[in-house]
Motif scaffolding. Structure first.
Motif, mmCIF file in Angstrom:
data_model
loop_
_atom_site.group_PDB
_atom_site.id
_atom_site.type_symbol
_atom_site.label_atom_id
_atom_site.label_comp_id
_atom_site.label_asym_id
_atom_site.label_seq_id
_atom_site.Cartn_x
_atom_site.Cartn_y
_atom_site.Cartn_z
ATOM 1 N N ASP A 188 -7.813 -2.154 -0.399
ATOM 2 C CA ASP A 188 -6.835 -2.626 0.596
ATOM 3 C C ASP A 188 -7.430 -2.738 1.995
ATOM 4 O O ASP A 188 -6.704 -2.964 2.969
ATOM 5 C CB ASP A 188 -5.639 -1.670 0.636
ATOM 6 C CG ASP A 188 -4.873 -1.646 -0.678
ATOM 7 O OD1 ASP A 188 -4.900 -2.660 -1.399
ATOM 8 O OD2 ASP A 188 -4.254 -0.606 -0.983
ATOM 9 N N HIS A 189 -8.724 -2.569 2.099
ATOM 10 C CA HIS A 189 -9.375 -2.618 3.414
ATOM 11 C C HIS A 189 -9.216 -4.002 4.042
ATOM 12 O O HIS A 189 -9.250 -5.028 3.351
ATOM 13 C CB HIS A 189 -10.861 -2.297 3.266
ATOM 14 C CG HIS A 189 -11.607 -2.241 4.554
ATOM 15 N ND1 HIS A 189 -12.343 -3.314 5.040
ATOM 16 C CD2 HIS A 189 -11.740 -1.247 5.475
ATOM 17 C CE1 HIS A 189 -12.888 -2.981 6.191
ATOM 18 N NE2 HIS A 189 -12.543 -1.741 6.476
ATOM 19 N N PRO A 199 -7.679 -9.581 4.652
ATOM 20 C CA PRO A 199 -8.164 -8.779 3.522
ATOM 21 C C PRO A 199 -9.687 -8.754 3.448
ATOM 22 O O PRO A 199 -10.351 -9.790 3.554
ATOM 23 C CB PRO A 199 -7.557 -9.469 2.295
ATOM 24 C CG PRO A 199 -6.314 -10.114 2.826
ATOM 25 C CD PRO A 199 -6.662 -10.569 4.215
ATOM 26 N N ASP A 200 -10.224 -7.565 3.269
ATOM 27 C CA ASP A 200 -11.679 -7.378 3.189
ATOM 28 C C ASP A 200 -11.974 -6.230 2.225
ATOM 29 O O ASP A 200 -12.422 -5.158 2.623
ATOM 30 C CB ASP A 200 -12.245 -7.071 4.580
ATOM 31 C CG ASP A 200 -13.757 -6.898 4.578
ATOM 32 O OD1 ASP A 200 -14.434 -7.617 3.820
ATOM 33 O OD2 ASP A 200 -14.255 -6.024 5.326
ATOM 34 N N PRO A 201 -11.687 -6.419 0.931
ATOM 35 C CA PRO A 201 -11.853 -5.336 -0.051
ATOM 36 C C PRO A 201 -13.290 -4.808 -0.063
ATOM 37 O O PRO A 201 -14.251 -5.577 0.054
ATOM 38 C CB PRO A 201 -11.492 -6.003 -1.377
ATOM 39 C CG PRO A 201 -10.687 -7.203 -0.995
ATOM 40 C CD PRO A 201 -11.224 -7.665 0.322
ATOM 41 N N TYR A 331 -5.217 5.686 2.864
ATOM 42 C CA TYR A 331 -6.388 5.470 3.712
ATOM 43 C C TYR A 331 -7.164 4.297 3.128
ATOM 44 O O TYR A 331 -7.896 4.438 2.138
ATOM 45 C CB TYR A 331 -7.247 6.734 3.749
ATOM 46 C CG TYR A 331 -8.310 6.734 4.818
ATOM 47 C CD1 TYR A 331 -7.998 7.060 6.137
ATOM 48 C CD2 TYR A 331 -9.635 6.410 4.525
ATOM 49 C CE1 TYR A 331 -8.963 7.069 7.130
ATOM 50 C CE2 TYR A 331 -10.620 6.418 5.499
ATOM 51 C CZ TYR A 331 -10.274 6.746 6.801
ATOM 52 O OH TYR A 331 -11.234 6.749 7.779
ATOM 53 N N ALA A 332 -6.990 3.127 3.713
ATOM 54 C CA ALA A 332 -7.555 1.885 3.156
ATOM 55 C C ALA A 332 -9.008 1.712 3.595
ATOM 56 O O ALA A 332 -9.346 0.837 4.410
ATOM 57 C CB ALA A 332 -6.711 0.695 3.593
#
Length: 349
Positions: A188-189, A199-201, A331-332
């Motif tokens: 979910d980063h 979005p930047d998984p 905490y992503a």
């Protein structure tokens, strides 16, 4: 009025053991002072000996010790057996493999690049008794949150039990290390693109183990319980939070023997560090160590070199022991960015 050296000493010790906020103090310039942190034990692996110089206090930085580099460092026993220490990082000195022996007496020698020679007073490694078990009990106490509202904070108060030998003076120190499993959401980063989260998984990692508590200590003598059991000696107060009790918490406690002089050092130091924050607290005082300059015994050297026998015990506090629901930890990010975390599962888990 407190001597400036006393305040400087106190602030250096705080810098080594905790985080502090800058305060306005007017201190006269003084020579840098050597700080020594060293303890040998009867364990297979010896802790490093750490050497640094105190630096002038500043409002911006507080107290930042400066590592003492390129020193010659060694320990000798009463039979003149020598154990050399080697610098593996600035100011951090490690030994060749050796194990301290109960009943032996050890002396530390430090020789700086400038040929100053510092020595410790001899420290005898005394025996200690086995740890007879650990326990934890929930405690609730009121607390004011960041919005000014009163809330109830829940903690586990942990304890250690041990037996005290009769007909001799005994001095104890306990240190603890806690480990817990934490889950985060790297998938979910996001990253900021012109003020917009995009979005930047991240490919790793969602599961980590975090350690805490290395420097926390408690000390006690047997003046009131000589020859009896020490029951429910308080060790740590562990807050119950989403990150550390969503699974289980592992607590490892080490019990150290102390000489009387080592006990007095740690007793005074812990009272100074934990007693900050009230005008009714005892004022910072000079903590007598056991290191001296061989050519100038009036020079103040901070810290202590000790020798301790160690016994240890460990247990798990399970989530099921918490009598209420614990929110999920959100905490992503990669869990490895958390302080003192690793994605490598501990052997004891």
């Amino acid at each position: 009025m407190q001597h400036p050296t006393v305040w400087k000493y106190f602030l250096v010790l705080l810098a080594l053991t905790s985080c502090i906020d800058p305060v306005n103090l007017s201190l006269k310039p003084e020579p840098d002072q050597l700080i020594v942190e060293g303890l040998i034990t009867n364990e297979n692996t010896q802790a490093p000996i750490k050497l640094a110089y105190s630096q002038p206090y500043t409002q911006q930085l507080g107290v930042i010790p400066k590592p003492l580099k390129n020193a010659t460092v060694y320990v000798e026993d009463q039979n003149n057996n020598r154990f050399d220490y080697y610098e593996n990082a600035p100011g951090n000195y490690i030994s060749q493999a050796f194990t301290g022996v109960v009943g032996n007496t050890y002396t530390l020698t430090i020789i700086t690049e400038g040929k100053k020679v510092y020595k410790s007073k001899p420290e005898k490694m005394l025996a200690t008794t086995p740890v007879d078990g650990l326990a934890a009990e929930i405690r609730a106490r009121p607390k004011v949150d960041s919005q000014g509202d009163e809330i109830i904070e829940y903690n586990f108060q942990t304890f250690v039990n041990t037996s005290d030998p009769a007909e001799e003076k005994n001095y104890y120190m306990w240190r603890w290390v806690g480990t817990y499993e934490v889950h985060t959401q790297p998938q979910d980063h996001t990253k900021d693109v012109k003020g917009t989260p995009v979005p930047d998984p991240l490919p790793c990692c969602a599961v980590c183990w975090v350690t805490e508590g290395h420097q926390n200590i408690s000390v006690r003598n047997d003046a009131l319980i000589n020859g009896n059991k020490i029951i429910k000696q308080p060790i740590s107060l562990i807050p119950i939070l989403p990150e550390n009790f969503n699974f289980r918490y592992h607590l490892r406690v080490k019990q150290y023997s102390l000489t009387e002089s080592a006990y007095n050092f740690w007793r005074i130091l812990t009272s100074q560090v934990t007693g900050v924050g009230s005008v009714q607290d005892p004022p910072p005082a000079s903590v007598p160590g056991n290191i001296y300059n061989e050519e100038d015994e009036k020079e103040m050297v901070l810290g202590y070199f000790g020798a301790s026998a160690v016994t240890t015990d460990a247990f798990f506090i399970d989530r099921g022991e918490v009598p209420f629901a614990i929110p999920r930890f959100i905490y992503a990010d990669d869990c490895r960015v958390l302080k003192n975390s690793t994605a490598i599962k501990p052997d004891f888990w």
